[in-house]
Design a protein around this motif. Structure first.
Motif, mmCIF file in Angstrom:
data_model
loop_
_atom_site.group_PDB
_atom_site.id
_atom_site.type_symbol
_atom_site.label_atom_id
_atom_site.label_comp_id
_atom_site.label_asym_id
_atom_site.label_seq_id
_atom_site.Cartn_x
_atom_site.Cartn_y
_atom_site.Cartn_z
ATOM 1 N N UNK A 89 -77.132 -15.808 28.720
ATOM 2 C CA UNK A 89 -76.381 -15.659 27.481
ATOM 3 C C UNK A 89 -75.501 -16.859 27.162
ATOM 4 N N UNK A 90 -75.013 -17.522 28.153
ATOM 5 C CA UNK A 90 -74.158 -18.683 27.922
ATOM 6 C C UNK A 90 -72.964 -18.343 27.056
ATOM 7 N N UNK A 91 -72.842 -19.043 25.931
ATOM 8 C CA UNK A 91 -71.702 -18.874 25.032
ATOM 9 C C UNK A 91 -71.665 -17.489 24.391
ATOM 10 N N UNK A 92 -72.806 -16.834 24.292
ATOM 11 C CA UNK A 92 -72.833 -15.492 23.696
ATOM 12 C C UNK A 92 -72.036 -14.489 24.514
ATOM 13 N N UNK A 93 -71.833 -14.773 25.801
ATOM 14 C CA UNK A 93 -71.050 -13.881 26.653
ATOM 15 C C UNK A 93 -69.648 -13.702 26.080
ATOM 16 N N UNK A 94 -69.116 -14.740 25.447
ATOM 17 C CA UNK A 94 -67.774 -14.666 24.868
ATOM 18 C C UNK A 94 -67.730 -13.752 23.647
ATOM 19 N N UNK A 95 -68.881 -13.480 23.060
ATOM 20 C CA UNK A 95 -68.956 -12.559 21.926
ATOM 21 C C UNK A 95 -69.311 -11.158 22.410
ATOM 22 N N UNK A 96 -70.303 -11.080 23.287
ATOM 23 C CA UNK A 96 -70.783 -9.782 23.756
ATOM 24 C C UNK A 96 -69.743 -9.102 24.642
ATOM 25 N N UNK A 97 -69.091 -9.857 25.507
ATOM 26 C CA UNK A 97 -68.097 -9.278 26.419
ATOM 27 C C UNK A 97 -66.991 -8.519 25.713
ATOM 28 N N UNK A 98 -66.334 -9.122 24.717
ATOM 29 C CA UNK A 98 -65.265 -8.402 24.009
ATOM 30 C C UNK A 98 -65.748 -7.216 23.178
ATOM 31 N N UNK A 99 -67.032 -7.125 22.918
ATOM 32 C CA UNK A 99 -67.514 -5.985 22.128
ATOM 33 C C UNK A 99 -67.471 -4.684 22.930
ATOM 34 N N UNK A 100 -67.381 -4.774 24.251
ATOM 35 C CA UNK A 100 -67.304 -3.560 25.071
ATOM 36 C C UNK A 100 -66.028 -2.770 24.766
ATOM 37 N N UNK A 101 -64.843 -3.378 24.837
ATOM 38 C CA UNK A 101 -63.650 -2.593 24.513
ATOM 39 C C UNK A 101 -63.569 -2.212 23.037
ATOM 40 N N UNK A 102 -64.122 -3.026 22.152
ATOM 41 C CA UNK A 102 -64.152 -2.656 20.733
ATOM 42 C C UNK A 102 -64.982 -1.385 20.566
ATOM 43 N N UNK A 103 -66.116 -1.324 21.258
ATOM 44 C CA UNK A 103 -66.940 -0.117 21.223
ATOM 45 C C UNK A 103 -66.186 1.092 21.745
ATOM 46 N N UNK A 104 -65.425 0.902 22.812
ATOM 47 C CA UNK A 104 -64.624 2.004 23.353
ATOM 48 C C UNK A 104 -63.603 2.513 22.355
ATOM 49 N N UNK A 105 -62.948 1.607 21.658
ATOM 50 C CA UNK A 105 -61.966 1.994 20.644
ATOM 51 C C UNK A 105 -62.646 2.750 19.500
ATOM 52 N N UNK A 106 -63.830 2.284 19.094
ATOM 53 C CA UNK A 106 -64.553 2.976 18.023
ATOM 54 C C UNK A 106 -64.960 4.389 18.438
ATOM 55 N N UNK A 107 -65.402 4.539 19.686
ATOM 56 C CA UNK A 107 -65.755 5.883 20.169
ATOM 57 C C UNK A 107 -64.530 6.796 20.134
ATOM 58 N N UNK A 108 -63.412 6.304 20.634
ATOM 59 C CA UNK A 108 -62.179 7.099 20.637
ATOM 60 C C UNK A 108 -61.784 7.457 19.211
ATOM 61 N N UNK A 109 -61.851 6.487 18.306
ATOM 62 C CA UNK A 109 -61.502 6.734 16.903
ATOM 63 C C UNK A 109 -62.426 7.789 16.291
ATOM 64 N N UNK A 110 -63.700 7.738 16.656
ATOM 65 C CA UNK A 110 -64.642 8.727 16.139
ATOM 66 C C UNK A 110 -64.267 10.149 16.542
ATOM 67 N N UNK A 111 -63.921 10.316 17.798
ATOM 68 C CA UNK A 111 -63.528 11.652 18.243
ATOM 69 C C UNK A 111 -62.160 12.069 17.698
ATOM 70 N N UNK A 112 -61.250 11.112 17.592
ATOM 71 C CA UNK A 112 -59.936 11.445 17.017
ATOM 72 C C UNK A 112 -60.059 11.803 15.545
ATOM 73 N N UNK A 113 -61.037 11.229 14.844
ATOM 74 C CA UNK A 113 -61.206 11.545 13.422
ATOM 75 C C UNK A 113 -61.572 13.012 13.219
ATOM 76 N N UNK A 114 -62.056 13.653 14.263
ATOM 77 C CA UNK A 114 -62.374 15.082 14.152
ATOM 78 C C UNK A 114 -61.131 15.949 14.015
ATOM 79 N N UNK A 115 -59.984 15.364 14.311
ATOM 80 C CA UNK A 115 -58.724 16.110 14.184
ATOM 81 C C UNK A 115 -58.305 16.310 12.732
ATOM 82 N N UNK A 116 -58.872 15.515 11.834
ATOM 83 C CA UNK A 116 -58.413 15.527 10.440
ATOM 84 C C UNK A 116 -59.458 16.056 9.483
#
Length: 124
Positions: free
Chosen positions: A97-124
């Motif tokens: 991956x080389x330089x792409x690792x710097x893009x792909x790596x940070x997408x892991x926690x972004x994905x986690x935040x999106x999952x959490x937001x998806x489940x929290x959106x069920x509260x409203x």
């Protein structure tokens, strides 16, 4: 009207796809990739489990006529794809991956935040 309308059919199909692909990825990692993954096998397994659990969550959401049309479905789909997908990609292709690792790596926690937001959106 929701910002991103998602039908119950989308939630159901995405849930089925995520659950089945998570099971397949887990089996593939445990058997075919085990020698290559080494001490990273647990990380692969965790990514597989998240895909399975979120798939089951989407299957459940699809059965509720209101929740399936909210932000939950697209947020959970995007979050799981980014979270599990980035882990799979990093474990399989890190050395290529080389330089792409710097893009792909940070997408892991972004994905986690999106999952959490998806489940929290069920509260409203």
């Amino acid at each position: 009207m929701p910002i991103f309308p998602a039908s119950a059919t989308l939630a159901w199909k995405a849930g089925a796809l995520l659950t089945s692909s998570g099971i397949m990825a887990g089996a593939f990692g445990a058997h075919a990739l085990a020698p290559r993954l080494g001490d990273k096998a647990a990380t692969w397994g965790m990514a597989s489990q998240y895909a399975i659990l979120n798939g089951i969550g989407l299957l459940a959401i699809s059965q509720h006529p209101v929740y399936s049309k909210r932000l939950a479905t697209p947020l959970i789909i995007a979050g799981t794809t980014l979270f599990s997908g980035s882990i799979f990609a990093l474990l399989l292709y890190r050395e290529k991956m080389g330089a792409l690792t710097k893009i792909v790596g940070p997408s892991t926690p972004v994905g986690g935040v999106l999952m959490i937001a998806g489940y929290l959106s069920l509260l409203f």
